[in-house]
Design an enzyme around this catalytic site. Structure first.
Site, PDB file in Angstrom:
ATOM      1  N   SER A  16       0.856  -1.193   0.000  1.00  0.00           N
ATOM      2  CA  SER A  16       0.000   0.000   0.000  1.00  0.00           C
ATOM      3  C   SER A  16       0.893   1.245   0.000  1.00  0.00           C
ATOM      4  CB  SER A  16      -0.903  -0.015   1.234  1.00  0.00           C
ATOM      5  OG  SER A  16      -0.118  -0.072   2.395  1.00  0.00           O
ATOM      6  N   THR A 194       6.466  -7.533  -8.760  1.00  0.00           N
ATOM      7  CA  THR A 194       5.521  -7.073  -9.783  1.00  0.00           C
ATOM      8  C   THR A 194       4.933  -8.269 -10.537  1.00  0.00           C
ATOM      9  OG1 THR A 194       6.596  -4.953 -10.011  1.00  0.00           O
ATOM     10  CG2 THR A 194       5.333  -5.702 -11.920  1.00  0.00           C
ATOM     11  N   CYS A 384     -11.934  26.048  12.274  1.00  0.00           N
ATOM     12  CA  CYS A 384     -12.906  25.216  12.987  1.00  0.00           C
ATOM     13  C   CYS A 384     -12.596  25.194  14.485  1.00  0.00           C
ATOM     14  CB  CYS A 384     -12.979  23.830  12.348  1.00  0.00           C
ATOM     15  SG  CYS A 384     -14.601  23.081  12.628  1.00  0.00           S
ATOM     16  N   GLY A 386      -9.866  25.617  15.782  1.00  0.00           N
ATOM     17  CA  GLY A 386      -8.934  26.741  15.946  1.00  0.00           C
ATOM     18  C   GLY A 386      -9.674  28.053  16.154  1.00  0.00           C
ATOM     19  N   HIS A 510     -14.012  25.102   6.792  1.00  0.00           N
ATOM     20  CA  HIS A 510     -12.701  24.581   6.377  1.00  0.00           C
ATOM     21  C   HIS A 510     -12.330  25.112   4.996  1.00  0.00           C
ATOM     22  CE1 HIS A 510     -12.263  21.404   9.512  1.00  0.00           C
ATOM     23  NE2 HIS A 510     -13.570  21.582   9.572  1.00  0.00           N
ATOM     24  N   GLU A 512      -9.538  25.059   3.628  1.00  0.00           N
ATOM     25  CA  GLU A 512      -8.513  24.216   2.987  1.00  0.00           C
ATOM     26  C   GLU A 512      -9.103  23.221   1.999  1.00  0.00           C
ATOM     27  OE1 GLU A 512      -9.528  24.049   6.102  1.00  0.00           O
ATOM     28  OE2 GLU A 512      -9.450  22.021   6.955  1.00  0.00           O
TER      29      GLU A 512
HETATM   30  N1  GLN Z   1     -14.829  19.698  17.628  1.00  0.00           N
HETATM   31  C1  GLN Z   1     -15.385  20.898  17.098  1.00  0.00           C
HETATM   32  C2  GLN Z   1     -16.853  20.748  16.751  1.00  0.00           C
HETATM   33  O1  GLN Z   1     -17.332  19.641  16.593  1.00  0.00           O
HETATM   34  C3  GLN Z   1     -14.585  21.383  15.902  1.00  0.00           C
HETATM   35  C4  GLN Z   1     -14.606  20.434  14.748  1.00  0.00           C
HETATM   36  C5  GLN Z   1     -13.508  20.659  13.746  1.00  0.00           C
HETATM   37  O2  GLN Z   1     -12.501  21.314  14.039  1.00  0.00           O
HETATM   38  N2  GLN Z   1     -13.644  20.109  12.552  1.00  0.00           N
HETATM   39  O3  GLN Z   1     -17.544  21.713  16.613  1.00  0.00           O
END
Ligand code: GLN
Length: 538
Positions: A16, A194, A384, A386, A510, A512
């Site tokens: 893998s 292989t 999030c 953070g 998010h 990202e």
């Molecule tokens: N644990 C937090 C929540 O559920 C933040 C989730 C996260 O950072 N994706 O709201």
């Protein structure tokens, strides 16, 4: 003219982690660069219905699509390479296959019949494989089969590939990714693993059309001929895949090896435009020759496993190139941070990112990092959890609510500045029940968020259960925190920022997940700009 969808399967042998996802994404990129419409999907042989309930130690990052699917991180690569959105249909697991077959059985769809792996499970797999093709949107559907050939779990998938190869004829090709280990003592690349892995595929009735061979050393003509002879492929279909300096080089390496051309030939596609990858090459040029460098601290609790924050790391690469800047990420374990050592641990950084996450472990370290960034005017981005930590830090140290916390970490807190979303309160099942996927957010004009995005209405992807508690809005606003982005329908705070700081922003979503090579995310672009300014002022 209606087209016939062509199906390409990518399987893996020997071991893998050979990078099937990157090879699949690179082939897709080359086909897209020839003007074809392409999508990639991943079939995972494990029993979980989706990877949402797996922790990152098990499976790396959980990637989230616009439509709220919690998926394998390879889907992130597909989107980053192709700049095309994926969906629920692009990631299927054995758990999901069995779930739908069992549901059908209970409904009585198979009344009178014994339900079996063949044909019922394989029929369900085949239907799911063809689902995106049937939409008529794609000329090529690339399906990556997770795991390694020979795993008990992957057998029904390989069997489905065998059946489809038979049914689809020239509209189907199989690319098998394998490894040529190098034995230093004899100075040789060895082909036996292989050969064995192709033999195993043949035992299951699947003849691969192309072999992509991962190798640390170039594969000479004789080795190619030998592999071709033992594995029933033409020597030109033995493709060398050397280790690359970045995953974004792989499409170019595959183009040099003519992977796309050989696959098109196998699929009997005679008319194809040439590969146009100018934008991609510009990006790589900037990536390889940046004028600047910044060092950004990524504070998280899974730092020993970088796959856990894959999309964040990639977003920095995309946004770095736009800024002509190489981003050096220093991965810092939040558990190692205390009020006492914070200056020594973070003092040298040009910016600080506090990562998403769940649970209490390392939370105080994250809060300490945010306090330090806020007070010392270090550019800060909280994603999030953070962002939630930024709210907690502000409540404790600016509003003076000493026991402020998220109810996730301390259900008994007197100051629940982060609280469970209303819609989450009656949920007992853990799988697929978070606030997931894309939601709109309205940005207030004149804020940092507005400046960064250059617009007032955005859509971003979410994955959380907790949220800023609006009962505290007035206190926060009066003390100088701006809730610059709000979900219009629910009034939920999506972005918080501090105008008294050069760049301090926390986002409940998010960003990202939406960053791609061709569309670097504005928040990351703005964050790196702020880090550059910080670095220049040193
Ligand atoms: N644990 C937090 C929540 O559920 C933040 C989730 C996260 O950072 N994706 O709201």
């Amino acid at each position: 003219m209606p087209h016939t969808t062509k199906y390409i399967f990518v399987t893996g042998g020997v071991t893998s982690s050979l990078g099937k996802g990157i090879i699949a994404a690179s082939l897709a990129k080359l086909l897209q660069a020839r003007g074809f419409t392409v999508t990639i999907q991943k079939f995972d042989p494990y029993i979980n219905v989706d990877p949402g309930t797996l922790n990152p130690y098990e499976h790396g990052e959980c990637y989230v699509t616009d439509d709220g699917a919690e998926t394998d991180l390879d889907l992130g690569h597909y989107e980053r390479f192709l700049n095309v959105r994926t969906s629920q249909a692009n990631n299927v697991t054995t758990g999901r296959i069995y779930q739908s077959v069992i549901e059908k059985e209970r409904k009585g769809d198979f009344l009178g019949k014994t339900v079996q792996v063949i044909p019922h499970i394989t029929d369900e797999i085949k239907n799911r494989i063809k689902l995106l093709g049937k939409t008529g949107q794609y000329e090529f559907v690339i399906t990556e089969i997770g795991g390694t050939v020979g795993d008990i779990e992957s057998l029904p998938y390989i069997e489905s590939v065998r059946q489809l190869k038979w049914e689809l004829g020239q509209n189907c090709a199989v690319v098998h990714l394998t490894l040529l280990p190098y034995l230093a003592t004899s100075g040789e690349l060895k082909t036996k693993p292989t050969q064995h892995s192709v033999k195993l595929l043949l035992e299951y009735g699947v003849q691969p059309d192309v072999l992509v061979c991962r190798s640390e050393h170039p594969i000479n003509k004789d080795i190619r001929k030998k592999i071709a002879l033992f594995c029933n492929v033409s020597p030109e279909a033995v493709i060398e895949a050397l280790d690359a300096s970045t995953i974004y080089e792989v499409p170019l390496l595959m183009e040099q090896e003519r992977l796309d051309e050989i696959v098109l030939k196998k699929l009997n596609v005679t008319k194809a435009s040439t590969v146009q990858l100018d934008k991609w090459k510009n990006f790589l040029e900037k990536f390889h020759h940046p004028a600047h460098e910044v060092t950004i601290g990524l504070i998280g609790k899974y730092v020993e496993l970088k796959e856990s924050y894959k999309s964040i790391a990639e977003a920095f690469i995309h946004a770095g190139a736009v800024n002509d800047c190489s981003v050096k990420l220093d991965w810092i374990h939040s558990e190692s941070l205390t009020e006492e050592n914070i200056a020594q641990k973070l003092g040298y950084l040009d910016a600080v990112l506090v990562a998403p996450g769940f649970g209490n472990r390392g939370i105080e370290g994250k809060i300490a990092a945010i306090k330090y960034s806020r007070e010392n005017k270090i550019p800060f981005l909280g994603i999030c959890l953070g962002m939630q930590c930024a709210v907690i830090e502000f409540a404790r140290n600016v509003l003076g609510l000493k026991d402020a916390h998220s109810r996730e970490m301390n259900p008994a807190t007197n100051s629940p500045v982060i609280d469970l979303l209303e819609a989450q309160k009656n949920i007992s099942h853990m799988g697929g029940t978070m606030r997931l996927g894309s939601y709109p957010c309205h940005i207030e004009e004149g804020t940092l968020a507005h400046q960064v995005y250059g617009k007032t209405d955005i859509n971003e992807r979410h994955r959380h259960r907790y949220e800023f508690n609006n009962e505290y809005t007035k206190d926060f606003v009066n003390a100088g925190m701006v809730l610059s982005g709000v979900n219009p329908a629910a009034g939920l705070a999506e972005i918080v920022e501090l105008p008294s700081h050069p760049f301090f922003i926390g986002v409940q979503f998010h960003p990202e997940y939406k960053s791609t090579v061709e569309n670097p995310h504005p928040l990351f672009v703005g964050f790196i700009k702020a880090a550059l300014a910080k670095s220049a002022a040193k």
